[in-house]
Design a protein around this motif. Structure first.
Motif, short mmCIF file in Angstrom:
data_model
loop_
_atom_site.label_atom_id
_atom_site.label_comp_id
_atom_site.label_asym_id
_atom_site.label_seq_id
_atom_site.Cartn_x
_atom_site.Cartn_y
_atom_site.Cartn_z
N ASP A 135 -8.27 -9.39 -7.39
CA ASP A 135 -7.29 -8.34 -7.08
C ASP A 135 -6.51 -7.93 -8.34
O ASP A 135 -5.38 -7.47 -8.24
CB ASP A 135 -6.30 -8.87 -6.03
CG ASP A 135 -5.56 -10.12 -6.51
OD1 ASP A 135 -6.03 -10.76 -7.47
OD2 ASP A 135 -4.49 -10.45 -5.96
N THR A 138 -6.25 -4.09 -8.52
CA THR A 138 -5.61 -3.47 -7.35
C THR A 138 -4.16 -3.93 -7.15
O THR A 138 -3.31 -3.13 -6.76
CB THR A 138 -6.40 -3.80 -6.06
OG1 THR A 138 -6.63 -5.22 -6.03
CG2 THR A 138 -7.71 -3.06 -5.99
N PRO A 142 -2.11 -3.27 -11.58
CA PRO A 142 -2.67 -1.94 -11.28
C PRO A 142 -2.55 -0.98 -12.46
O PRO A 142 -3.24 0.04 -12.50
CB PRO A 142 -1.83 -1.47 -10.08
CG PRO A 142 -0.65 -2.35 -10.03
CD PRO A 142 -0.99 -3.62 -10.70
N LYS A 147 -10.45 -1.12 -15.89
CA LYS A 147 -10.74 -1.96 -14.73
C LYS A 147 -12.25 -2.00 -14.52
O LYS A 147 -12.89 -0.95 -14.40
CB LYS A 147 -10.08 -1.39 -13.48
CG LYS A 147 -8.57 -1.30 -13.59
CD LYS A 147 -7.96 -0.66 -12.36
CE LYS A 147 -6.48 -0.45 -12.56
NZ LYS A 147 -5.86 0.22 -11.42
N ALA A 199 -10.89 -1.34 -7.34
CA ALA A 199 -9.81 -0.36 -7.49
C ALA A 199 -10.45 1.03 -7.53
O ALA A 199 -11.62 1.17 -7.93
CB ALA A 199 -9.04 -0.64 -8.78
#
Ligand code: DC
Length: 225
Positions: A135, A138, A142, A147, A199
């Motif tokens: 994660d 995300t 973020p 990514k 993401a």
């Protein structure tokens, strides 16, 4: 000169993301940080203290209080770093099947995620980091500059994990490793908080037909274009 400072690499179990992240960090002169080892370390401590891993409150409290140290490798036995908890080196123990079987349960607890995400974010925001997990792009970072979501089929990932365990002298069956990979995918993907999903702005790479060198070259080029 890399054009990025915060690189997030996510993907399912045994997709090769840790190897890739380690190599990329070394090539860029960045910090390599594997967030999975934190979830593994908390799971190991819970098992070691004979806590029931289904005791969500107890395990969450543990995550808030246990200090996990991630240090430069003290031995040349293939470890990317030392993982130390309460003075004990648990670098290899967190890879054992009992931790493997319970880590998805522990990492689904909101209290555990809150405690560890906070620490990961603090480390990541310093920059010059390749952070790897489920994660990162995300939830944890973020704002990452790049990514990557590294994917591969369950069969290919189970084969990689199987070879790794056999290489470490463990007696395991491929069919059992595959079953566990599928089960972990199911839990990681379906949990309510921070499920495993790419993401929106992630570069998705399927490594079924790409060897580790090809994947590395692809991403290294992205960092230096
Ligand atoms: O990457 P790994 O296999 O070492 O991860 C161990 C477990 O931790 C895995 O079941 C998913 C979980 N994890 C997570 O939920 N979030 C992260 N950022 C990293 C790992």
């Amino acid at each position: 000169m890399p054009k990025f400072s915060i690189i997030a690499i996510d993907g399912p179990a045994a997709s090769g993301k840790s190897t890739l992240a380690f190599r990329l960090a070394a090539a860029l002169g960045f910090l390599y940080f594997d967030t999975g080892l934190m979830y593994r370390a908390i799971t190991w401590v819970a098992i070691n203290r004979k806590l029931n891993v289904l005791d969500e409150i107890g395990v969450s409290r543990l995550a808030e209080n246990v200090q996990i140290e991630v240090l430069p490798p003290s031995l040349s036995d293939g470890r990317p770093c030392d993982v130390v908890v309460e003075g004990r080196d648990i670098t290899w123990e967190i890879r054992n099947p009992d931790v493997e079987a319970n880590v998805s349960i522990v990492s689904a607890y909101p209290g555990v995620r809150r405690a560890l995400t906070q620490q990961q974010r603090r480390i990541g925001l310093h920059g010059h980091v390749v952070m790897v997990g489920r994660d990162i792009g995300t939830v944890v970072l973020p704002e990452a500059d790049l990514k990557i979501y590294l994917d591969a089929s369950a069969a290919v990932r189970a084969q990689r994990r199987f070879s790794e365990l056999i290489g470490r002298g463990m007696k395991v069956k491929y069919s059992e490793v595959l079953e566990k990979v599928i089960e972990r995918d199911r839990i990681d993907t379906n949990r309510d908080i921070a499920p495993l999903i790419p993401a929106k702005d992630a570069v998705i790479i399927d490594s079924d037909n790409l060897d580790a060198d090809k994947v590395f070259e692809k991403i290294f080029d992205l960092c230096n274009d």
